[in-house]
Write a protein that holds these residues in place. Structure first.
Motif, PDB file in Angstrom:
ATOM      1  N   ARG A 464       0.841  -1.205   0.000  1.00 46.47           N
ATOM      2  CA  ARG A 464       0.000   0.000   0.000  1.00 46.47           C
ATOM      3  C   ARG A 464       0.875   1.254   0.000  1.00 46.47           C
ATOM      4  O   ARG A 464       0.588   2.221  -0.720  1.00 46.47           O
ATOM      5  CB  ARG A 464      -0.922  -0.001   1.217  1.00 46.47           C
ATOM      6  CG  ARG A 464      -2.083  -0.993   1.100  1.00 46.47           C
ATOM      7  CD  ARG A 464      -3.126  -0.760   2.188  1.00 46.47           C
ATOM      8  NE  ARG A 464      -2.612  -1.088   3.517  1.00 46.47           N
ATOM      9  CZ  ARG A 464      -2.689  -2.290   4.063  1.00 46.47           C
ATOM     10  NH1 ARG A 464      -3.259  -3.295   3.401  1.00 46.47           N
ATOM     11  NH2 ARG A 464      -2.190  -2.515   5.275  1.00 46.47           N
ATOM     12  N   ALA A 465       1.954   1.254   0.800  1.00 48.95           N
ATOM     13  CA  ALA A 465       2.846   2.416   0.840  1.00 48.95           C
ATOM     14  C   ALA A 465       3.531   2.635  -0.506  1.00 48.95           C
ATOM     15  O   ALA A 465       3.802   3.779  -0.892  1.00 48.95           O
ATOM     16  CB  ALA A 465       3.895   2.234   1.931  1.00 48.95           C
ATOM     17  N   ALA A 466       3.810   1.537  -1.228  1.00 46.93           N
ATOM     18  CA  ALA A 466       4.457   1.641  -2.548  1.00 46.93           C
ATOM     19  C   ALA A 466       3.476   1.983  -3.653  1.00 46.93           C
ATOM     20  O   ALA A 466       3.880   2.148  -4.810  1.00 46.93           O
ATOM     21  CB  ALA A 466       5.163   0.329  -2.879  1.00 46.93           C
ATOM     22  N   GLY A 467       2.181   2.092  -3.323  1.00 44.18           N
ATOM     23  CA  GLY A 467       1.181   2.503  -4.311  1.00 44.18           C
ATOM     24  C   GLY A 467       0.645   1.379  -5.166  1.00 44.18           C
ATOM     25  O   GLY A 467       0.173   1.619  -6.289  1.00 44.18           O
ATOM     26  N   ALA A 468       0.684   0.142  -4.665  1.00 40.25           N
ATOM     27  CA  ALA A 468       0.203  -0.982  -5.467  1.00 40.25           C
ATOM     28  C   ALA A 468      -1.273  -0.844  -5.818  1.00 40.25           C
ATOM     29  O   ALA A 468      -1.718  -1.317  -6.864  1.00 40.25           O
ATOM     30  CB  ALA A 468       0.438  -2.298  -4.717  1.00 40.25           C
ATOM     31  N   GLN A 469      -2.055  -0.168  -4.944  1.00 41.23           N
ATOM     32  CA  GLN A 469      -3.491  -0.013  -5.203  1.00 41.23           C
ATOM     33  C   GLN A 469      -3.755   0.950  -6.353  1.00 41.23           C
ATOM     34  O   GLN A 469      -4.876   1.002  -6.885  1.00 41.23           O
ATOM     35  CB  GLN A 469      -4.203   0.469  -3.931  1.00 41.23           C
ATOM     36  CG  GLN A 469      -3.873   1.890  -3.496  1.00 41.23           C
ATOM     37  CD  GLN A 469      -2.620   1.976  -2.642  1.00 41.23           C
ATOM     38  OE1 GLN A 469      -1.775   1.073  -2.672  1.00 41.23           O
ATOM     39  NE2 GLN A 469      -2.478   3.058  -1.885  1.00 41.23           N
ATOM     40  N   HIS A 470      -2.735   1.742  -6.766  1.00 44.27           N
ATOM     41  CA  HIS A 470      -2.886   2.665  -7.894  1.00 44.27           C
ATOM     42  C   HIS A 470      -2.274   2.104  -9.180  1.00 44.27           C
ATOM     43  O   HIS A 470      -2.538   2.638 -10.263  1.00 44.27           O
ATOM     44  CB  HIS A 470      -2.205   4.002  -7.578  1.00 44.27           C
ATOM     45  CG  HIS A 470      -2.678   4.640  -6.308  1.00 44.27           C
ATOM     46  ND1 HIS A 470      -3.959   5.108  -6.134  1.00 44.27           N
ATOM     47  CD2 HIS A 470      -2.029   4.873  -5.128  1.00 44.27           C
ATOM     48  CE1 HIS A 470      -4.095   5.608  -4.915  1.00 44.27           C
ATOM     49  NE2 HIS A 470      -2.928   5.485  -4.286  1.00 44.27           N
TER      50      HIS A 470
END
Length: 599
Positions: A464-470
């Motif tokens: 989530r911190a690495a932006g996997a959801q985007h």
């Protein structure tokens, strides 16, 4: 006949040393005790205080010290002048802080044992000089020489090598007025001038003579002459420093630094490496042979209490200085364990002190035994720490954790596969984010313009911190099959919008990844092997069209086997639709469209 007898005796000693090393080192490595302890134990076994197969360890020690010299030359080749300049704060700041603190407290240890101030100071400063050979060997076996924690230890060792000259001058000042060989102030300044001139001459030769010499020899294309020239440079630099009263190892190191940016650097390293390894092993054998068990038995209370007290005090000092310099606990403890022993330069200092009348022969014998015992104990302490302590945490210096990223493409793992796989999205102008859980990989990528964040892709919070959801696409390039499978499973749960492309280690791993619903799976060796196969049949006379057709047939058969191996389960059809797992349609020919994948 006498000559033949003498030659036979020398040959017996050579065979004995080689035999002891060949038996002991693999055995100790198998037991997890390391090669250094194996060499030391072998030397003790065959030396004058063991089986007495060799009775002159000092002669062997003088020759074997060339192993330390060559080791420092190889280290110098890895450090170009700009990198060495960047370490100046560590060399003179950390080095001086550690030396002064340890020297002061170890002098107090000597006073506590009842020795006069001058004797306590000389004994303490000899013990302060850490064994370059042992620390470098242990760092090399762990692969830590180039890491930040390893570079700090190397910096301190370099400062200690520089320290031997002023220490010898101090010993001369401490000499009693009636002592033989006492030098006047003028003679001391003359010695300092000679040392500076020797160093200047070495630097001048390195800057203006060495590269032209190697270019001339390279044109001669005489391989053995290049090897001889490499040895000439190392031994010549060591001799120049010795004539100037400086450390021979420091001379070799300076020569290595001066050649670090030479186009002949790798050739020099390859030429020196066999000699370095053999002579360094011989050095450890000679140290083991030098342990005077008779002296230890006669003064065992003094020697054993001395070695324990001095190693403990030095280790605590190193740890305290490291913590004051903002090093984390694990790194400070590791440095204290590796550097808590005395070193080979103490022998030089004590011999000079005996000659100047500062210490007695008995003190020299006892301190030499203490130094050797501390060198023997260090690998044992390292093994014990490795076995019972928690694993050493990686250095996070220069590493940033991922947080609040918004990439279109997320790459997990930035080894060889990740580096190559990143090129397409970068060329396409996409926003990418890269995470890796190895700080060394992150630091090594920075000079090439890659911003790699620290993070474990198998953790949902890190994703989530690495932006996997985007991310629209996530590339899983880690070199750990279990971790890769777990990451894919986690991504499919947390980030269903992303297409997941995964590196598989083998066929079995590819099947497991398909079952975890990966969108595209590529076995890491499959395509490269097919390309080699294609080039092989083309080299035998097949044209490109026939080669492409043959590769397509190989891919089709492999895909069919893959489906059969899925045991006809619910994933069998999907395995083909995923691109037939490692099936990539051949490139279009004559401007036409790609051939469709056979399903």
């Amino acid at each position: 006949m006498a000559a033949e007898a003498g030659g036979g005796s020398n040959l017996i000693e050579v065979v004995t040393l080689l035999g002891a090393a060949v038996v002991a080192v693999p055995l100790f490595r198998k037991l997890g005790l390391g090669s250094v302890l194996g060499y030391l134990a072998a030397g003790l076994a065959v030396g004058p205080f063991g089986l007495a197969l060799i009775d002159d360890p000092q002669t062997i020690l003088h020759v074997a010290e060339l192993g330390v010299v060559m080791f420092l030359f190889v280290i110098g080749l890895e450090m170009n002048p700009s990198h060495l300049w960047s370490l100046r704060g560590q060399i003179f700041g950390l080095g001086s802080a550690q030396i002064l603190t340890c020297g002061a407290l170890l002098t107090c240890v000597g006073l506590a044992f009842g020795f006069p101030l001058a004797v306590s100071f000389v004994c303490a400063m000899g013990f302060v000089l850490t064994s370059t050979a042992i620390v470098m060997q242990l760092l090399g076996e762990r692969g830590d020489i180039a890491t930040p924690r390893g570079q700090k230890m190397v910096s301190v060792l370099l400062f200690e090598d520089l320290l031997i000259v002023p220490l010898l001058a101090i010993v001369a000042f401490l000499a009693p007025p009636d002592a033989e060989n006492t030098r006047t102030a003028g003679e001391l300044w003359r010695s300092i001038g000679i040392a500076a001139a020797s160093l200047g001459a070495l630097i001048a030769a390195g800057l203006w003579l060495l590269n032209p010499m190697f270019r001339l020899l390279a044109r001669a294309r005489a391989r053995e002459v290049m090897t001889a020239a490499a040895l000439l440079v190392v031994l010549g630099a060591a001799l120049m420093m010795e004539l100037g009263g400086l450390s021979t190892a420091m001379g070799a190191f300076v020569a290595g630094v001066l050649l670090s940016e030479s186009s002949f650097r790798h050739q020099l390293e390859a030429d020196i490496e066999p000699f370095r390894g053999l002579l360094l092993g011989l050095f450890f054998l000679a140290v083991g042979m030098s342990l005077d068990l008779a002296a230890v038995a006669a003064n065992w209370t003094l020697i054993l209490s001395g070695v324990l007290a001095m190693m403990l005090v030095k280790g605590l000092c190193i740890y305290a200085v490291a913590r004051l310099m903002k090093s984390p606990h694990d790194e400070a403890l590791d440095r204290a364990i590796l550097m808590a022993q005395g070193g080979e330069f103490a022998f030089v200092l004590y011999q000079a002190a005996v000659g100047q009348g500062v210490i007695s022969g008995e003190v020299n014998t006892n301190m030499t035994a203490i130094i050797v015992l501390s060198m023997v104990l260090t690998p044992l302490v390292v093994v014990a720490h490795k076995r019972f302590a928690r694993p050493l945490a990686p250095s996070m210096e220069g590493v940033e954790e991922a947080r609040d990223l918004h990439p279109a493409v997320l790459i997990i793992g930035f080894g060889r596969v990740g580096q190559i796989a990143s090129q397409g999205p970068i060329a396409h102008g996409e926003r990418i984010a890269i995470i890796d859980n190895d700080p060394d990989v992150i630091r090594n990528a920075e000079p090439y313009g890659f911003k790699v964040f620290y993070g474990d892709g198998a953790r949902a919070d890190i994703l989530r911190a690495a932006g996997a959801q985007h991310a629209r696409v996530i590339l899983v390039c880690v070199n750990d099959p279990v971790a890769a499978t777990r990451i894919v499973e986690l991504i499919k749960e947390e980030c269903p919008q992303a297409k997941v492309l995964v590196r598989a280690s083998d066929r079995e791993h590819a099947l497991a990844l398909v079952q975890k619903d990966a969108d595209w799976v590529v076995r890491e060796t499959f395509e490269s092997a097919l390309l080699m196969s294609r080039e092989a049949i083309m080299a035998l006379g097949t044209d490109e069209a026939q080669a492409d057709e043959a590769m397509s047939e190989l891919r089709r058969r492999d895909a069919e086997r893959f489906v059969l191996e899925a045991n006809g389960g619910p994933f069998a059809g999907r395995a083909l639709l995923l691109g037939n797992i490692d099936y990539v349609p051949p490139p279009p020919r004559n401007g036409g469209s790609p051939e469709p994948a056979e399903t």
